[in-house]
Design an enzyme around this catalytic site. Structure first.
Site, PDB file in Angstrom:
ATOM      1  CB  CYS A  70      56.762  22.567  45.737  1.00 25.17           C
ATOM      2  SG  CYS A  70      56.340  21.295  44.148  1.00 25.17           S
ATOM      3  NE  ARG A 130      56.131  28.216  47.688  1.00 21.70           N
ATOM      4  CZ  ARG A 130      56.704  29.309  47.244  1.00 21.70           C
ATOM      5  NH1 ARG A 130      56.410  30.376  48.094  1.00 21.70           N
ATOM      6  NH2 ARG A 130      57.472  29.115  46.405  1.00 21.70           N
ATOM      7  CD1 TRP A 140      49.853  23.095  41.361  1.00 18.47           C
ATOM      8  CD2 TRP A 140      51.672  22.983  40.058  1.00 18.47           C
ATOM      9  NE1 TRP A 140      49.365  23.461  40.152  1.00 18.47           N
ATOM     10  CE2 TRP A 140      50.440  23.310  39.208  1.00 18.47           C
ATOM     11  CE3 TRP A 140      52.807  22.811  39.100  1.00 18.47           C
ATOM     12  CZ2 TRP A 140      50.504  23.575  38.000  1.00 18.47           C
ATOM     13  CZ3 TRP A 140      52.867  23.166  37.875  1.00 18.47           C
ATOM     14  CH2 TRP A 140      51.678  23.423  37.196  1.00 18.47           C
ATOM     15  CG  ASN A 144      59.745  24.809  44.316  1.00 19.15           C
ATOM     16  OD1 ASN A 144      58.869  24.511  43.262  1.00 19.15           O
ATOM     17  ND2 ASN A 144      59.626  26.144  44.921  1.00 19.15           N
ATOM     18  N   GLY A 145      60.694  22.683  41.913  1.00 22.14           N
ATOM     19  CA  GLY A 145      61.353  23.302  40.600  1.00 22.14           C
ATOM     20  C   GLY A 145      61.504  22.283  39.573  1.00 22.14           C
ATOM     21  CD  GLU A 155      42.071  40.085  38.901  1.00 21.68           C
ATOM     22  OE1 GLU A 155      42.736  39.656  37.921  1.00 21.68           O
ATOM     23  OE2 GLU A 155      42.151  39.748  40.059  1.00 21.68           O
ATOM     24  CE  LYS A 215      41.140  36.390  41.183  1.00 23.43           C
ATOM     25  NZ  LYS A 215      42.188  37.479  41.029  1.00 23.43           N
ATOM     26  CD  GLU A 265      42.421  32.884  39.680  1.00 25.70           C
ATOM     27  OE1 GLU A 265      43.520  32.199  39.697  1.00 25.70           O
ATOM     28  OE2 GLU A 265      42.541  34.181  40.053  1.00 25.70           O
ATOM     29  CG  HIS A 293      36.318  45.667  15.925  1.00 22.59           C
ATOM     30  ND1 HIS A 293      36.204  45.926  14.905  1.00 22.59           N
ATOM     31  CD2 HIS A 293      36.052  46.701  16.867  1.00 22.59           C
ATOM     32  CE1 HIS A 293      36.195  47.515  14.938  1.00 22.59           C
ATOM     33  NE2 HIS A 293      35.990  47.780  16.315  1.00 22.59           N
ATOM     34  CE  LYS A 324      48.575  34.318  46.919  1.00 24.42           C
ATOM     35  NZ  LYS A 324      47.502  34.690  45.811  1.00 24.42           N
TER      36      LYS A 324
HETATM   37  O1  M6R Z   1      53.010  36.021  42.698  1.00 25.02           O
HETATM   38  P1  M6R Z   1      52.377  36.772  41.151  1.00 25.02           P
HETATM   39  O2  M6R Z   1      51.919  38.110  41.549  1.00 25.02           O
HETATM   40  O3  M6R Z   1      53.993  37.040  40.332  1.00 25.02           O
HETATM   41  O4  M6R Z   1      51.379  35.792  40.642  1.00 25.02           O
HETATM   42  C1  M6R Z   1      51.122  36.144  39.260  1.00 25.02           C
HETATM   43  C2  M6R Z   1      50.139  35.183  38.966  1.00 25.02           C
HETATM   44  O5  M6R Z   1      50.436  33.764  39.122  1.00 25.02           O
HETATM   45  C3  M6R Z   1      48.792  35.526  39.900  1.00 25.02           C
HETATM   46  O6  M6R Z   1      48.278  36.718  39.923  1.00 25.02           O
HETATM   47  C4  M6R Z   1      47.649  34.488  39.490  1.00 25.02           C
HETATM   48  O7  M6R Z   1      47.179  34.972  37.987  1.00 25.02           O
HETATM   49  C5  M6R Z   1      46.453  34.470  40.269  1.00 25.02           C
HETATM   50  N1  M6R Z   1      45.949  33.274  40.458  1.00 25.02           N
HETATM   51  C6  M6R Z   1      45.376  35.253  40.136  1.00 25.02           C
HETATM   52  O8  M6R Z   1      44.321  35.097  41.144  1.00 25.02           O
END
Ligand code: M6R
Length: 618
Positions: free
Chosen positions: A2, A30, A78, A104-105, A487, A491, A494, A510, A613
């Protein structure tokens, strides 16, 4: 999660609405389930809110603009409690229309509060936890006649995490905010002031900001800012400068923020490394306000982070252990927090976070400090909670990252943790000064190498076009290539909504090798053939094992590595780089691939479904 903006200006004009709209555009990362704005003038409150992305709100505003005003609050959501509907969008209005609130929260006692309010005859219009706060605030305001006082009274009753902003129907010259754990910062303007869930909300308007602490209430008018605790005692807030370039948060000719941010990566790494060497060639990290004797006596490092930031931590583990000969554990912050970890005063906890507001990481930081550990955070966002609550903060200088999928922050985090590792090695005497300088010289060459990888993106884009319909992609790597593989998989999941998994290549036999079938796409991150032959050869064996079972092998390899090319269906070359630094180049083709597949599939690259984010709820 948010995004929140609050604004008060000098007179009645269109500016409050403009500021709110611009802030919401910058804060969309956000959350983007719904958005809304309320403005206040001497006629009272006017508001608009819509389910869907900000563009839906913008269309509604174009058809029916809000009136000129002196104050505004805005919210991009969100969803947590209640789906993304117009009714659940913020602002939430109180039962009598006296106050409008954005939140927010998560209010953990909202059921109890809701019940109490229903019994008092108040009808709820939404399924949100936030609506209870709006009604409570209106009741307190009616009783106390003072909005900041009413906000303090409400804040004391709320359990959970919250940033609340409120504007009152009968007082269009102030906005009041309260925060517990969720983020809130103040922007100081000339004859106007701002509140934002992070500095991105007002970075285009001012670079002067105030940090707010835990359990504080802030009141802004056009020319004053007053901060108190929930008990009403005045608090002095620390001022800081936001050194982000506001233009960094626009697309700058790219189709998406993510593409732009991939192209920003050489600069992000360069800026993070900048100014760290003294004239005598000594590495200095001025921000490390932890006593050198404490850093020398550290007997264990624990990295806590989530998502991409945690993968940066995995890369750091290999480098720091190698350079400093100190054990490094990497743990997801949400797991660390709830499993009673062994942490002592000799443990250095390194919290990595782009936003500095990830709730899981905040909670883990607090837990570590309660256990007596020193916490050093590697953070990108100035004034953020994690930076403030740590013993020291080492800033990455990636600038604002807007796309939900992290790219340049990842590379900057890796660069910052390399600096940390080299600094500790220098301090603890585990590397000779010329060894430290040699690695730093290699690091300084990385931005140019990253640039070269980005420049050669055509082959990746062609591959992406041919793979838009695949259902599953596997990613393999060893050593530092392992977190790179994870990673790469994250990517792709998501951004392109394709099932993807990253494995340590050695783990294949394994179990995971059972997944390999005819045509299964497998990306393999191949280590440098120079220096660590065993590692290189082992990965080549892994490629052959999956290929023999029908896999299509897509190989990221160092320029000139013909042995790797011999086993690849397709190779993506990266410049020759020492093994420990290789993640800075090896991950780039994987980022570009995910971005390109999502683009070919017509997906929203910057705002993938279901995500936000900053994950500011646990
Ligand atoms: O703001 P932060 O780096 O703490 O966020 C951590 C994760 O939420 C963030 O890296 C998330 O995995 C991203 N969507 C990855 O692309």
């Amino acid at each position: 999660m948010c995004g929140i903006i609050g604004y008060v200006g000098p007179g009645v004009s269109d500016r409050p609405l403009r500021v709110a709209r611009e802030a919401l555009a910058r804060l969309q990362y956000r959350g983007y389930d719904s958005a809304g704005i309320a403005v206040a003038n001497s006629d009272g409150l006017s508001f608009i809110k819509r389910a869907g992305k900000l563009s839906v709100l913008e269309e509604a505003l174009a058809a029916d603009p809000l009136p000129p005003a002196s104050a505004a609050i805005g919210h991009t959501r969100w969803a947590t409690h209640g789906g993304p509907t117009d009714a659940n969008a913020h602002p939430q209005l109180s039962y009598d229309g006296a106050v409008a609130v954005v939140h927010n929260g998560i209010l953990e006692n909202h059921q109890v509060l809701r019940q109490e309010l229903i019994e008092a005859g108040i009808e709820f219009q939404s399924e949100t936890d936030s609506e209870a706060a709006a009604h409570l605030l209106a009741r307190a305001y009616a009783e106390l006649g003072d909005l900041p006082e009413a906000m303090r009274a409400v804040a004391r009753r709320l359990e959970g995490t919250f940033t609340l902003l409120a504007v009152a129907q009968d007082n269009p010259r102030l906005v009041v905010g309260a925060r517990r754990t969720s983020p809130l910062v103040v922007g100081l303007g000339e004859g106007e002031n701002f509140l934002g869930s992070d500095v991105a909300a007002f970075v285009a308007q001012t670079d002067r900001a105030l940090e707010l602490g835990q359990d504080q209430v802030v009141t802004i008018t056009a020319d004053a800012v007053e901060v108190t605790g929930f008990d009403g005692r005045p608090v002095r807030a620390r001022e800081f400068r936001v050194d982000w370039d506001a233009s960094a948060a626009v697309k700058g000719g790219f189709a998406t923020f993510m593409e732009k941010e991939i192209h920003d990566q050489p600069t992000a790494v360069r800026d993070t490394l900048l100014g760290r060497l003294t004239p005598t060639g000594h590495l200095q990290l001025d921000e490390l306000r932890i006593d050198e004797s404490v850093l020398r006596s550290v007997d264990k490092i624990v990295v806590i982070a989530c998502g991409t930031a945690a993968y940066a931590g995995h890369v750091a583990k290999y480098a720091i252990e190698h350079w400093c000969r100190v054990p490094v554990e990497v743990e997801l912050a949400h797991e660390f927090r709830y499993r009673d970890p062994v942490v002592t005063s000799k443990t250095l906890v390194v919290a990595i976070s782009q936003s500095g507001e990830t709730m899981d990481t905040i909670m883990a930081v607090r837990h570590a400090r309660e256990q007596g550990a020193r916490v050093l955070s590697v953070v990108n966002t100035m004034g953020s909670t994690i930076a403030r609550e740590s013993d020291a903060a080492l800033y990455t200088h990636a600038g604002p990252e807007v796309a939900v999928a992290s790219t340049k922050a990842f590379l900057a985090q890796i660069a910052a943790t390399y600096l940390l590792g080299l600094y500790l090695a220098q301090l603890r005497g585990t590397m000779f000064p010329d060894e430290v300088r040699a690695v730093l010289r290699e690091l300084e060459q990385m931005p140019a190498k990253i640039e070269r990888v980005i420049g050669g993106g055509d082959a990746i884009r062609e591959l992406a076009a041919s793979m838009k319909d695949v259902e599953s992609v596997l990613f393999l790597g060893r050593h530092v290539g392992y977190p790179v593989a994870m990673e790469g998989a994250l990517k792709l999941k998501e951004l392109a909504y394709i099932h993807a998994e990253g494995f340590a290549a050695g783990e294949l036999k394994h179990g995971p090798i059972a997944l390999i079938d005819q045509g299964q796409a497998v990306f393999v991150v191949v280590p440098s053939p120079r220096g660590r032959d065993v590692l290189h050869d082992k990965v080549l064996s892994n490629i052959q094992e999956v290929r023999a079972r029908g896999a299509r092998t897509l190989v990221v390899a160092e320029e000139g590595d013909q042995a790797a090319a011999a086993h690849a269906d397709q190779v993506f070359w990266v410049p020759q780089t020492p093994t420990l630094l290789a993640p800075l180049v090896a991950v780039v083709p994987l980022q570009m691939f995910a971005c390109a597949v999502a683009t070919v599939k017509g997906l929203d690259v910057d705002q993938p479904r279901n995500l936000a984010k900053s994950v500011t709820v646990e």
